[in-house]
Write a protein that holds these residues in place. Structure first.
Motif, mmCIF file in Angstrom:
data_model
loop_
_atom_site.group_PDB
_atom_site.id
_atom_site.type_symbol
_atom_site.label_atom_id
_atom_site.label_comp_id
_atom_site.label_asym_id
_atom_site.label_seq_id
_atom_site.Cartn_x
_atom_site.Cartn_y
_atom_site.Cartn_z
ATOM 1 N N SER A 52 -23.012 38.605 22.534
ATOM 2 C CA SER A 52 -22.170 39.342 21.595
ATOM 3 C C SER A 52 -20.967 38.469 21.250
ATOM 4 O O SER A 52 -20.400 37.807 22.124
ATOM 5 C CB SER A 52 -21.683 40.654 22.210
ATOM 6 N N ILE A 53 -20.602 38.476 19.981
ATOM 7 C CA ILE A 53 -19.467 37.676 19.525
ATOM 8 C C ILE A 53 -18.271 38.609 19.342
ATOM 9 O O ILE A 53 -18.382 39.677 18.739
ATOM 10 C CB ILE A 53 -19.799 36.953 18.208
ATOM 11 N N TYR A 54 -17.140 38.184 19.879
ATOM 12 C CA TYR A 54 -15.897 38.939 19.783
ATOM 13 C C TYR A 54 -14.920 38.186 18.899
ATOM 14 O O TYR A 54 -14.833 36.966 18.973
ATOM 15 C CB TYR A 54 -15.250 39.100 21.172
ATOM 16 N N CYS A 55 -14.195 38.930 18.085
ATOM 17 C CA CYS A 55 -13.066 38.361 17.356
ATOM 18 C C CYS A 55 -11.843 39.114 17.862
ATOM 19 O O CYS A 55 -11.690 40.307 17.602
ATOM 20 C CB CYS A 55 -13.238 38.500 15.850
ATOM 21 N N LEU A 56 -11.018 38.417 18.643
ATOM 22 C CA LEU A 56 -9.850 39.011 19.294
ATOM 23 C C LEU A 56 -8.590 38.632 18.526
ATOM 24 O O LEU A 56 -8.416 37.476 18.156
ATOM 25 C CB LEU A 56 -9.746 38.480 20.739
ATOM 26 N N TYR A 57 -7.745 39.616 18.298
ATOM 27 C CA TYR A 57 -6.458 39.392 17.636
ATOM 28 C C TYR A 57 -5.374 39.647 18.670
ATOM 29 O O TYR A 57 -5.289 40.743 19.223
ATOM 30 C CB TYR A 57 -6.312 40.335 16.444
ATOM 31 N N GLY A 73 -15.126 34.250 19.965
ATOM 32 C CA GLY A 73 -15.886 33.748 21.108
ATOM 33 C C GLY A 73 -16.685 34.819 21.800
ATOM 34 O O GLY A 73 -17.083 35.812 21.203
ATOM 35 N N CYS A 74 -16.905 34.613 23.105
ATOM 36 C CA CYS A 74 -17.736 35.504 23.905
ATOM 37 C C CYS A 74 -17.022 35.897 25.188
ATOM 38 O O CYS A 74 -16.160 35.179 25.683
ATOM 39 C CB CYS A 74 -19.044 34.803 24.290
ATOM 40 N N LYS A 75 -17.465 37.050 25.738
ATOM 41 C CA LYS A 75 -17.021 37.449 27.072
ATOM 42 C C LYS A 75 -17.601 36.470 28.072
ATOM 43 O O LYS A 75 -18.773 36.101 27.978
ATOM 44 C CB LYS A 75 -17.574 38.838 27.413
#
Length: 153
Positions: A52-57, A73-75
């Motif tokens: 799963s791809i995360y976009c963190l702000y 990125g990823c967990k």
């Protein structure tokens, strides 16, 4: 939308410092996605939990109108190994408002949802907000993406 409790986790990926002013974030985060895909960053992330791809702000200078960091990125299990050019971030978790948006990613689906979020009467914490692009994000023409907004406790 619904309230959820998020457990702490670590993310590893590539990042950009950006702002929502003058469409800067849409352009720079779009370029970050382009780099992520063209350089196969997903395959280079060590210790990832899943794909799963995360976009963190995060690292907000204030509210959504001021600069912040976007990390794509990823967990991962840990941040013991951070390849050159990547950034790792430990994330505390906490109280979140979950939004789910569905539609065509190429038609500005995410940006349109964020515009609604910016107008919503949420008591935002501005610590770390994120999107999750999991299995339901495929195909991109009919994607389902979850967006999590940090709330003040």
């Amino acid at each position: 939308m619904k309230n959820v409790q998020i457990e702490p986790f670590n993310l590893l990926g590539i990042s950009v410092r950006t702002s929502n002013a003058n469409g800067q974030a849409a352009q720079e985060i779009g370029a970050l996605w382009q780099k992520f895909m063209s350089e196969a960053v997903l395959e280079k992330i060590p210790n990832k939990i899943d794909n799963s791809i995360y976009c963190l702000y995060t690292d907000y200078e204030g509210d959504h109108t001021l600069p912040y960091t976007a990390l794509l990125g990823c967990k991962v299990n840990n941040l013991d190994e951070i390849p050159e050019g990547m950034m790792g971030k430990s994330f505390d978790g906490g109280a979140y408002q979950k939004f789910t948006t569905k539609g065509d990613l190429s038609q500005g689906l995410i940006v349109k949802q964020w515009m609604k979020i910016w107008e919503a009467p949420l008591d935002r914490a501005y610590t770390a907000d994120f999107e999750v692009f999991g299995e339901k994000a495929n195909p991109p023409s009919n994607a389902e993406v979850d967006i999590y907004i940090a709330l003040r406790n």
